[in-house]
Write an enzyme that holds these catalytic residues in place. Structure first.
Site, PDB file in Angstrom:
ATOM      1  N   HIS A  54       0.907  -1.150  -0.085  1.00  0.00           N
ATOM      2  CA  HIS A  54       0.083   0.169  -0.286  1.00  0.00           C
ATOM      3  C   HIS A  54       0.929   0.829  -0.515  1.00  0.00           C
ATOM      4  O   HIS A  54       0.823   2.530  -0.318  1.00  0.00           O
ATOM      5  CB  HIS A  54      -1.069   0.347   1.149  1.00  0.00           C
ATOM      6  CG  HIS A  54      -2.459   1.200   1.779  1.00  0.00           C
ATOM      7  ND1 HIS A  54      -1.829   2.323   2.314  1.00  0.00           N
ATOM      8  CD2 HIS A  54      -3.018   1.174   0.631  1.00  0.00           C
ATOM      9  CE1 HIS A  54      -2.152   3.024   2.357  1.00  0.00           C
ATOM     10  NE2 HIS A  54      -3.418   2.789   1.658  1.00  0.00           N
ATOM     11  N   GLU A  57       2.183   1.805  -3.969  1.00  0.00           N
ATOM     12  CA  GLU A  57       0.971   2.290  -4.078  1.00  0.00           C
ATOM     13  C   GLU A  57       1.362   3.948  -3.946  1.00  0.00           C
ATOM     14  O   GLU A  57       0.677   5.096  -5.499  1.00  0.00           O
ATOM     15  CB  GLU A  57      -0.679   1.168  -4.810  1.00  0.00           C
ATOM     16  CG  GLU A  57      -1.274   2.127  -4.428  1.00  0.00           C
ATOM     17  CD  GLU A  57      -2.794   2.789  -3.777  1.00  0.00           C
ATOM     18  OE1 GLU A  57      -3.074   4.093  -3.316  1.00  0.00           O
ATOM     19  OE2 GLU A  57      -3.099   1.654  -2.803  1.00  0.00           O
ATOM     20  N   HIS A  58       1.643   4.143  -2.582  1.00  0.00           N
ATOM     21  CA  HIS A  58       1.378   5.738  -2.373  1.00  0.00           C
ATOM     22  C   HIS A  58       2.173   6.195  -2.817  1.00  0.00           C
ATOM     23  O   HIS A  58       2.429   7.553  -4.160  1.00  0.00           O
ATOM     24  CB  HIS A  58       1.175   5.612  -1.187  1.00  0.00           C
ATOM     25  CG  HIS A  58      -0.340   5.617  -0.546  1.00  0.00           C
ATOM     26  ND1 HIS A  58      -0.389   6.986   0.107  1.00  0.00           N
ATOM     27  CD2 HIS A  58      -0.985   4.977  -0.681  1.00  0.00           C
ATOM     28  CE1 HIS A  58      -1.759   6.632   0.502  1.00  0.00           C
ATOM     29  NE2 HIS A  58      -2.250   5.957   0.487  1.00  0.00           N
ATOM     30  N   GLU A 134      -4.753   7.569   7.426  1.00  0.00           N
ATOM     31  CA  GLU A 134      -4.621   6.371   7.056  1.00  0.00           C
ATOM     32  C   GLU A 134      -5.435   5.540   8.297  1.00  0.00           C
ATOM     33  O   GLU A 134      -6.718   5.254   8.533  1.00  0.00           O
ATOM     34  CB  GLU A 134      -4.380   5.707   6.124  1.00  0.00           C
ATOM     35  CG  GLU A 134      -5.417   6.238   4.513  1.00  0.00           C
ATOM     36  CD  GLU A 134      -4.545   5.963   3.532  1.00  0.00           C
ATOM     37  OE1 GLU A 134      -5.447   4.752   3.019  1.00  0.00           O
ATOM     38  OE2 GLU A 134      -3.357   6.163   2.853  1.00  0.00           O
TER      39      GLU A 134
END
Length: 419
Positions: A54, A57-58, A134
């Site tokens: 993740h 991906e950022h 998040e």
């Protein structure tokens, strides 16, 4: 390269290097959706690097060899299009929805993101903080957190139970070199599936991809193998105390992968059980007993397993009553054959959901990619609808008895202590 026609306007190409490309022409549209799906995601992570897929991906959006972060954000937006990305259990996807004339630009930008990210150490700290926010957001949102807790309760030592976001401790230990290593070992061409739908000519899409170097190399790059399945912990109860206004409860169990032929029977049962206002749970728990505002059943499919569950949010004082009511409905649906009229309505509801979900090019694109990513055989829509119509009552009864049995459900409760 080998290209085969799967259906009217639908083609699949396998390159010598292992890359798979699928497209579906939808006449009459002036837009296109295109996505690159990478078989590298949270299920492939080691426990010491939870959340790295993740975070990667950022990080690819912080800049590429040809584009700054600002350019990535603006180039499609000013044309009315947009970029999106998603990290799941089994794959990470990068997608664009654009006017058909902007398909070349979309392919170029997506290629930049997937194959040419800078992954600079100087960008890492700020993006690490974004992901930490998040994580904090989930921790502060009990109706999100309860699902994370439930996944962990089902699979405490398997990647399907780990948080896709990772933890503060695992994120803090990651370096830019860790991200670059993951990119080298996971973001190779043979590990990718590219899908597009809309006003897309397959030969033109192949030409655009060839220009971006996707077909280079003659040696076949084998895709990453899926993770081994693991049985879930079933029948347990976990309670976590939080000072919340509601008690949030999730029931659930593991099921089977998407390619399993029982998936339509399970989908019908999920709809009947808790799929809308007419469902058994909604009518009993909300309408008759008034114990909840939000209650629903859900299902998820993974590469090597699946998940079936129920969520309810209720007042702490009525939590036990809600649990008892839901268990009673589990008992009914798992032990009593469905009435013929209810099964017929369930089939119609599922067919309607499938057909309506395919009204957009993005949904068509995701459907194409899903067949490839989950090892499923492509089926034309009419064949899928006939398959649903052909489901017999004994098939549904068997699925209900196995997966809806009350004693199989693991239950997680998140809320205040009883007073």
């Amino acid at each position: 390269m080998e290209t085969v026609r799967l259906d009217e306007g639908l083609s699949r190409t396998t390159a010598a290097n292992g890359l798979v490309v699928l497209s579906e022409m939808l006449p009459g549209l002036r837009s296109a959706a295109v996505g690159i799906y990478v078989r590298t995601a949270s299920a492939h992570e080691q426990s010491r690097q939870l959340g790295i897929s993740h975070l990667l991906e950022h990080m690819v959006f912080k800049g590429t060899e040809r584009r700054s972060a600002r350019q990535l954000a603006l180039e499609l937006e000013v044309r009315g299009g947009g970029l999106d990305a998603f990290t799941g259990r089994d794959y990470t996807s990068y997608q664009a929805h654009v006017l058909d004339a902007d398909l070349p630009l979309a392919v170029e930008i997506l290629t930049d993101l997937v194959r040419r990210p800078l992954l600079r150490q100087s960008d890492l700290e700020s993006e690490r903080n974004v992901v930490l926010e998040e994580i904090n957001g989930v921790a502060d949102t009990p109706d999100d957190l309860v699902f994370e807790l439930h996944a962990r309760a089902l699979w405490p030592s398997h990647p399907y139970g780990y948080s896709i976001l990772g933890t503060a401790e695992s994120l803090e230990a990651m370096s830019a070199e860790d991200l670059r290593a993951l990119h080298r070992t996971g973001y190779y061409r043979g590990n990718c599936v590219i899908a597009a739908a809309g006003n897309v000519e397959h030969t033109k899409l192949l030409s655009l991809l060839e220009r971006e170097g996707w077909f280079e190399g003659t040696g076949r790059e084998e895709p990453r193998t899926g993770i081994a399945p693991a049985p879930a912990i079933t029948g347990g109860t976990c309670i976590e105390h939080r000072d919340t206004a509601q008690t949030h409860i999730v029931f659930g169990t593991d099921t089977f992968p998407l390619r399993d032929p029982r998936r339509f029977a399970l989908a019908i049962l999920t709809n009947i059980f808790g799929g809308g206002m007419s469902s058994r749970l909604f009518q009993r728990v909300r309408e008759e007993l008034g114990l909840a505002y939000a209650i629903y059943a859900y299902k998820q499919f993974f590469q090597s397993s699946g998940q079936l569950g129920v969520y309810v949010g209720t007042q702490p004082s009525t939590a036990d009553e809600a649990v008892d009511a839901i268990r009673a409905e589990y008992g009914r649906i798992s032990s009593e054959a469905l009435p013929a009229a209810e099964l017929k309505d369930g089939k119609q509801q599922l067919k309607g959901q499938i057909m309506l979900a395919l009204e957009s090019p993005g949904a068509r694109m995701s459907r194409l990619a899903g067949f490839e990513l989950y090892g499923d055989r492509y089926r034309p829509l009419d064949e899928m609808l006939r398959e649903i119509d052909g489901i017999q009552r004994d098939e549904v009864t068997a699925v209900a008895a196995e997966f809806f049995a009350p004693e199989r459900q693991t239950v997680v409760r998140l809320g205040p202590e009883k007073t």
